[in-house]
Scaffold this motif. Structure first.
Motif, PDB file in Angstrom:
ATOM      1  N   HIS A 198       0.840  -1.201   0.000  1.00 14.51           N
ATOM      2  CA  HIS A 198       0.000   0.000   0.000  1.00 14.51           C
ATOM      3  C   HIS A 198       0.868   1.240   0.000  1.00 14.51           C
ATOM      4  O   HIS A 198       2.086   1.154   0.167  1.00 14.51           O
ATOM      5  CB  HIS A 198      -1.011  -0.005   1.146  1.00 14.51           C
ATOM      6  CG  HIS A 198      -0.392  -0.083   2.506  1.00 14.51           C
ATOM      7  ND1 HIS A 198       0.080   1.019   3.151  1.00 14.51           N
ATOM      8  CD2 HIS A 198      -0.186  -1.137   3.336  1.00 14.51           C
ATOM      9  CE1 HIS A 198       0.554   0.652   4.336  1.00 14.51           C
ATOM     10  NE2 HIS A 198       0.413  -0.639   4.466  1.00 14.51           N
ATOM     11  N   PHE A 199       0.231   2.381  -0.193  1.00 14.39           N
ATOM     12  CA  PHE A 199       0.970   3.643  -0.208  1.00 14.39           C
ATOM     13  C   PHE A 199       1.505   3.954   1.188  1.00 14.39           C
ATOM     14  O   PHE A 199       1.056   3.385   2.180  1.00 14.39           O
ATOM     15  CB  PHE A 199       0.047   4.778  -0.649  1.00 14.39           C
ATOM     16  CG  PHE A 199      -0.335   4.709  -2.098  1.00 14.39           C
ATOM     17  CD1 PHE A 199       0.612   4.941  -3.091  1.00 14.39           C
ATOM     18  CD2 PHE A 199      -1.637   4.404  -2.473  1.00 14.39           C
ATOM     19  CE1 PHE A 199       0.269   4.886  -4.436  1.00 14.39           C
ATOM     20  CE2 PHE A 199      -1.997   4.349  -3.816  1.00 14.39           C
ATOM     21  CZ  PHE A 199      -1.039   4.587  -4.799  1.00 14.39           C
ATOM     22  N   GLY A 200       2.448   4.867   1.237  1.00 17.90           N
ATOM     23  CA  GLY A 200       2.903   5.361   2.537  1.00 17.90           C
ATOM     24  C   GLY A 200       4.012   4.551   3.166  1.00 17.90           C
ATOM     25  O   GLY A 200       4.203   4.620   4.375  1.00 17.90           O
ATOM     26  N   THR A 201       4.726   3.755   2.355  1.00 14.64           N
ATOM     27  CA  THR A 201       5.880   3.040   2.907  1.00 14.64           C
ATOM     28  C   THR A 201       7.107   3.283   2.031  1.00 14.64           C
ATOM     29  O   THR A 201       6.988   3.642   0.858  1.00 14.64           O
ATOM     30  CB  THR A 201       5.650   1.508   2.962  1.00 14.64           C
ATOM     31  OG1 THR A 201       5.525   1.019   1.620  1.00 14.64           O
ATOM     32  CG2 THR A 201       4.411   1.160   3.758  1.00 14.64           C
ATOM     33  N   LYS A 202       8.270   3.059   2.619  1.00 18.70           N
ATOM     34  CA  LYS A 202       9.524   3.161   1.870  1.00 18.70           C
ATOM     35  C   LYS A 202       9.752   1.927   1.020  1.00 18.70           C
ATOM     36  O   LYS A 202      10.529   1.928   0.105  1.00 18.70           O
ATOM     37  CB  LYS A 202      10.702   3.220   2.860  1.00 18.70           C
ATOM     38  CG  LYS A 202      10.839   4.506   3.619  1.00 18.70           C
ATOM     39  CD  LYS A 202      12.029   4.441   4.556  1.00 18.70           C
ATOM     40  CE  LYS A 202      11.634   4.023   5.961  1.00 18.70           C
ATOM     41  NZ  LYS A 202      10.588   4.833   6.571  1.00 18.70           N
ATOM     42  N   GLU A 203       9.076   0.830   1.425  1.00 17.15           N
ATOM     43  CA  GLU A 203       9.392  -0.464   0.848  1.00 17.15           C
ATOM     44  C   GLU A 203       8.490  -0.794  -0.342  1.00 17.15           C
ATOM     45  O   GLU A 203       7.347  -0.365  -0.407  1.00 17.15           O
ATOM     46  CB  GLU A 203       9.235  -1.556   1.923  1.00 17.15           C
ATOM     47  CG  GLU A 203      10.151  -1.393   3.135  1.00 17.15           C
ATOM     48  CD  GLU A 203       9.597  -0.428   4.186  1.00 17.15           C
ATOM     49  OE1 GLU A 203       8.446   0.046   4.034  1.00 17.15           O
ATOM     50  OE2 GLU A 203      10.314  -0.147   5.156  1.00 17.15           O
ATOM     51  N   LYS A 232       9.130  11.970  -7.117  1.00 17.45           N
ATOM     52  CA  LYS A 232       7.843  11.357  -6.827  1.00 17.45           C
ATOM     53  C   LYS A 232       8.044   9.971  -6.215  1.00 17.45           C
ATOM     54  O   LYS A 232       7.521   9.682  -5.149  1.00 17.45           O
ATOM     55  CB  LYS A 232       7.006  11.255  -8.101  1.00 17.45           C
ATOM     56  CG  LYS A 232       6.285  12.552  -8.446  1.00 17.45           C
ATOM     57  CD  LYS A 232       4.920  12.247  -9.049  1.00 17.45           C
ATOM     58  CE  LYS A 232       4.154  13.522  -9.372  1.00 17.45           C
ATOM     59  NZ  LYS A 232       4.830  14.367 -10.370  1.00 17.45           N
ATOM     60  N   SER A 235       9.233   9.768  -2.700  1.00 16.27           N
ATOM     61  CA  SER A 235       8.258  10.094  -1.662  1.00 16.27           C
ATOM     62  C   SER A 235       7.047   9.158  -1.758  1.00 16.27           C
ATOM     63  O   SER A 235       5.992   9.437  -1.200  1.00 16.27           O
ATOM     64  CB  SER A 235       7.819  11.552  -1.768  1.00 16.27           C
ATOM     65  OG  SER A 235       7.111  11.732  -2.974  1.00 16.27           O
ATOM     66  N   GLY A 236       7.204   8.054  -2.491  1.00 20.66           N
ATOM     67  CA  GLY A 236       6.158   7.039  -2.498  1.00 20.66           C
ATOM     68  C   GLY A 236       5.023   7.276  -3.481  1.00 20.66           C
ATOM     69  O   GLY A 236       4.030   6.559  -3.481  1.00 20.66           O
ATOM     70  N   THR A 237       5.162   8.306  -4.322  1.00 25.18           N
ATOM     71  CA  THR A 237       4.121   8.579  -5.316  1.00 25.18           C
ATOM     72  C   THR A 237       4.520   7.926  -6.631  1.00 25.18           C
ATOM     73  O   THR A 237       5.661   8.082  -7.069  1.00 25.18           O
ATOM     74  CB  THR A 237       3.979  10.096  -5.547  1.00 25.18           C
ATOM     75  OG1 THR A 237       3.890  10.749  -4.281  1.00 25.18           O
ATOM     76  CG2 THR A 237       2.741  10.412  -6.363  1.00 25.18           C
ATOM     77  N   PHE A 253      -3.454   5.882 -10.520  1.00 20.04           N
ATOM     78  CA  PHE A 253      -2.984   5.290  -9.262  1.00 20.04           C
ATOM     79  C   PHE A 253      -3.260   3.792  -9.169  1.00 20.04           C
ATOM     80  O   PHE A 253      -3.330   3.229  -8.083  1.00 20.04           O
ATOM     81  CB  PHE A 253      -3.577   6.035  -8.061  1.00 20.04           C
ATOM     82  CG  PHE A 253      -3.056   7.432  -7.950  1.00 20.04           C
ATOM     83  CD1 PHE A 253      -1.835   7.690  -7.322  1.00 20.04           C
ATOM     84  CD2 PHE A 253      -3.750   8.501  -8.500  1.00 20.04           C
ATOM     85  CE1 PHE A 253      -1.334   8.979  -7.238  1.00 20.04           C
ATOM     86  CE2 PHE A 253      -3.265   9.793  -8.424  1.00 20.04           C
ATOM     87  CZ  PHE A 253      -2.053  10.040  -7.789  1.00 20.04           C
ATOM     88  N   ARG A 292      10.017  -4.709   6.872  1.00 24.56           N
ATOM     89  CA  ARG A 292      10.214  -3.261   6.845  1.00 24.56           C
ATOM     90  C   ARG A 292      11.696  -2.952   6.981  1.00 24.56           C
ATOM     91  O   ARG A 292      12.445  -3.708   7.589  1.00 24.56           O
ATOM     92  CB  ARG A 292       9.427  -2.605   7.982  1.00 24.56           C
ATOM     93  CG  ARG A 292       7.921  -2.817   7.821  1.00 24.56           C
ATOM     94  CD  ARG A 292       7.133  -1.590   8.167  1.00 24.56           C
ATOM     95  NE  ARG A 292       7.475  -0.463   7.290  1.00 24.56           N
ATOM     96  CZ  ARG A 292       6.932   0.740   7.419  1.00 24.56           C
ATOM     97  NH1 ARG A 292       6.068   0.996   8.361  1.00 24.56           N
ATOM     98  NH2 ARG A 292       7.261   1.712   6.606  1.00 24.56           N
ATOM     99  N   ASN A 297       9.991   2.750  13.515  1.00 24.14           N
ATOM    100  CA  ASN A 297      10.082   3.935  12.665  1.00 24.14           C
ATOM    101  C   ASN A 297      10.457   5.191  13.451  1.00 24.14           C
ATOM    102  O   ASN A 297      11.047   6.123  12.938  1.00 24.14           O
ATOM    103  CB  ASN A 297       8.731   4.130  11.958  1.00 24.14           C
ATOM    104  CG  ASN A 297       8.872   4.960  10.707  1.00 24.14           C
ATOM    105  OD1 ASN A 297       9.909   5.566  10.484  1.00 24.14           O
ATOM    106  ND2 ASN A 297       7.845   4.979   9.897  1.00 24.14           N
TER     107      ASN A 297
END
Ligand code: SF4
Ligand code: SF4
Lengths: 298, 431
Positions: A198-203, A232, A235-237, A253, A292, A297
């Motif tokens: 899902h969105f919002g992770t570095k991985e 982008k 930053s996960g986009t 998306f 992770r 975090n």
């Protein structure tokens, strides 16, 4: 080489635009140096020699004409229609830069009136813009917006008389030879087919489900970082493919898949080879890539 | 006499039609915007999430505000459809940080590129390029990009949170940039620390401040326009959705009372593309001055009591907002709880139908996005921008906010300068 390299004369003209390329360029930390060797005959925001009204009256010569925004014949600046203003200024300059995806291919604003709106040389992929006869003078800097350093680079090359290698859309290869995929911090996940669930992770990689267009979008966003610090995908986009004539596509998306394989392949990779590779890669279960990166975090 | 003035060096261009008397005093001013792009129509039929990529392109200087308005609107559609959607405090705080950055960089550019530049030019002084201001605004944008990936035109906020997953390194970098920006505001803009600035506002001493802000005010004074530019003194802040207040009444204002009036547009036989935005059928001023008065910020309230909604108060409000936003960003950065999730996945947008509204306070004021969505697809989309409130074009009987502020100016040039105190943006006004 320009006649007087100490003070290159630039006209910055806007078609149908949001001013995004103007504001992008104002972020260039080298702006001060730049202005030592360049002079704006006209610029929409920076102090300059001619107002828009004077520009339209004098139609002055320049060394470089920068055009930002989409083209429409009837669109006016200071009361003069673009079909008159743009060719007049273009014929009196030695270099033209089509700045941003609107000027280059029509971009977002073309969606509003596809029949009337185009780029200055290209209309999407087709070469049928108003300046197509002057194509040899034109350098395309697509992107929504174009990165400030891309513009500085091109002006610098022009001023120092260097040859710029170009691709089929007249984009400098030094900037668009790369894919956005190149230099993305998520590349290892891409290789081993690890999805960013899902969105919002570095991985994880954003190609498999989140619609990332990095593997088939030309641009150096992950080499020449945005605002010096990010991009982008960092930053996960997902990359939205803004440098390509196809921008803006739809359903940005999510990834269109065919039997759970992305339907658009990384550039230059045949689907069949990809499938074989993906099967092999997926059979590895790399614990490190499933976890992770940082447990706590905070 | 009727004259037409092309207003440049704003975002885009505008035309002012002035009616002046024999001595050149402005009797009436008409505001025209002649460029239109049809953003709302571009959105129709698309997946609602695509709006997160398209609406920032309404405006190159406040695209981020459009992004946040869109994401709030979509989240509102979810809730109205009875589907719960959660956003962590962290994600909310990060959105607020990046949004505040956009306001700060906007205000710096406006103060230097527009106010300082235009007022000096009218005094016959040739202003140089405000490189220091551009450098610091690029720093503010860098702070924003640490979270949003880029400025301009990021799409990093999605229904459910934000896409970034910052660590302490980004927070540390952000705080370092913020300190530099605060130093710039202290040393260059104000010429004093923020406490002294607050004192100066309360004790009516802003004119003696030594920074570039003081120079702008003194330029205005030399031109005799400092206490001019008074309008209706009606203020509106619609942002923060829940808490909607009209200053002049202090009652809870509601978005339902907002209406658009297209009687001046080309479509209705007029000569502009801009529709007017009205509250209870009247023009209201929105933006930094409205926000300061609604929040009852002491310094601006004091100036407003003495000088009303004149250029002096309006300019100072924008500068005061830079100061208060920096403090707010610092507070948010210091209290970020990075262990919270950035993003909480909501049910698929394809399962969602309904209506929604998203309101944010953009640099120039209240920005409203409204849409109807059917199974994740946009059926209709309406955007009301801050500049529609401030730059709306009324009649000589009932003039709009900026129109009223220009009437009575000693010359068309002075009226044009007063017009610019509203931070004019034609791209947003017409969209
Ligand atoms: S996120 Fe996009 S750019 Fe990055 S590795 Fe995956 S596909 Fe490539
Ligand atoms: S990463 Fe992709 S979408 Fe973003 S600016 Fe670069 S090319 Fe455009």
């Amino acid at each position: 080489m320009l006649s007087n390299p100490a003070r290159v004369k630039i006209i910055w003209l806007q078609g149908i635009t949001c001013n995004g390329n103007t504001h992008s360029f104002l972020n260039d930390p080298a702006l001060g140096n730049f202005l030592e060797s360049a002079e704006f005959i006209h610029h929409p925001l920076l102090p300059c020699k001619n107002t828009l009204k004077e520009l339209v009256k004098k139609l002055p010569k320049s060394d470089i004409l920068i055009f930002e925004g989409a083209y429409s014949a009837s669109f006016e600046r200071a009361g003069m229609a673009m079909e008159t203003l743009l060719p007049a200024l273009a014929s009196k300059t030695s270099h033209i830069i089509s700045l941003g995806s609107c000027a280059s291919f029509g971009g977002i604003f073309k969606e509003g009136n596809p029949e009337q709106i185009s780029g200055i040389v290209f209309d999407k992929e087709e070469e049928k813009g108003p300046l197509r006869a002057m194509r040899e003078k034109v350098i395309t800097l697509s992107g929504c917006p174009a990165h400030p350093k891309w513009l500085s680079f091109v002006i610098d090359m022009i001023v120092s008389g260097k040859r710029i290698a170009l691709d089929e859309y007249r984009r400098p290869k030094e900037l668009y030879g790369y894919l956005v995929h190149n230099g993305c911090l998520r590349n290892e996940y891409f290789e081993w087919k690890v999805d960013s669930h899902h969105f919002g992770t570095k991985e994880g990689c954003l190609y498999y489900a989140q619609g990332c267009q990095g593997p088939f979008t030309h641009g150096s966003c992950n080499k020449i970082l945005w605002n010096e610090v990010s991009s982008k995908t960092r930053s996960g986009t997902p990359c939205v493919g803004c440098t390509e004539p196809t921008f803006p596509k739809s359903n940005l998306f999510s990834t269109k898949t065919y039997m759970s394989i992305p339907s658009e392949m990384p550039l230059g990779i045949p689907k069949r080879s990809y499938l074989a590779l993906a099967g092999a890669a997926k059979s590895f279960h790399i614990k490190r890539l499933e976890e992770r990166l940082i447990d706590d975090n905070a | 006499m009727i004259t037409h003035e092309l207003i440049e060096r704003i975002e885009g261009e505008a035309v002012l039609d002035f009616k002046t008397d024999k001595s050149g005093v402005v009797q009436d001013a008409n505001i025209r915007f002649s460029h239109f792009r049809g953003m709302e129509a571009i959105l129709e039929g698309r997946n609602a999430l695509d709006a997160l990529v398209i609406t920032p392109r309404v405006c190159g200087i406040c695209g981020h505000s459009h992004l946040i308005a869109t994401v709030k609107m979509i989240e509102n559609v979810y809730r109205n459809a009875g589907v719960s959607i959660r956003i962590s405090d962290k994600a909310n705080a990060i959105r607020q940080i990046t949004l505040s950055c956009e306001l700060i960089q906007n205000h710096i550019k406006w103060l230097y590129l527009v106010m300082l530049h235009e007022s000096a030019k009218m005094l016959g002084e040739e202003p140089g390029v405000a490189l220091k201001a551009l450098y610091v605004s690029s720093q503010v944008n860098q702070l924003c990009a640490l979270f949003s990936g880029q400025w301009p035109h990021s799409s990093y906020a999605l229904p459910g949170g934000v896409t970034c997953d910052p660590t302490h390194i980004e927070v540390m970098q952000a705080l370092k940039i913020l300190s530099d920006v605060e130093c710039f505001i202290r040393d260059e803009v104000l010429g004093c620390d923020v406490d002294a600035f607050a004192q100066a506002m309360e004790h009516n001493r802003v004119l003696s401040l030594t920074g570039d802000f003081g120079t702008v005010l003194r330029n205005f004074e030399r031109l005799g326009v400092l206490e001019q530019g008074k309008s209706h003194s009606r203020f509106l802040v619609l942002g923060d959705t829940q808490e909607i207040i009209v200053h002049s009444q202090h009652s809870g204002a509601i978005a339902e009372n907002v209406s658009e009036d297209s009687s001046q547009t080309f479509a209705e036989g007029g000569n502009t593309y801009a529709k007017n935005a009205l509250y209870n059928g009247e023009f209201f001023e929105t933006g930094p001055l409205a926000r300061a008065l609604v929040q009852e910020r002491t310094g601006i309230s004091a100036l407003h009591r003495l000088y009303g909604d004149s250029a002096l108060t309006r300019i100072t409000a924008r500068v005061d907002e830079m100061v208060s936003l920096c403090a707010e960003v610092r507070e948010l950065l210091m209290s970020l709880d990075l262990s919270q999730p950035s993003f909480i996945t909501p049910p698929s947008i394809e399962s969602i139908s309904g209506e929604g509204i998203g309101i944010v306070e953009a640099p120039r004021g209240s920005l409203i996005h409204r849409a109807t969505i059917e199974k994740g697809k946009i059926v209709s989309y309406t955007i009301i921008t801050p500049t529609q409130w401030n730059l709306g074009n009324g009649t000589s009987m009932i003039p709009g906010i900026a129109q009223k502020a220009m009437i009575g100016a000693a010359s068309t040039a002075k009226a044009s300068l007063l017009f610019r105190t509203f931070d004019v943006c034609s791209v947003c006004t017409t969209h």
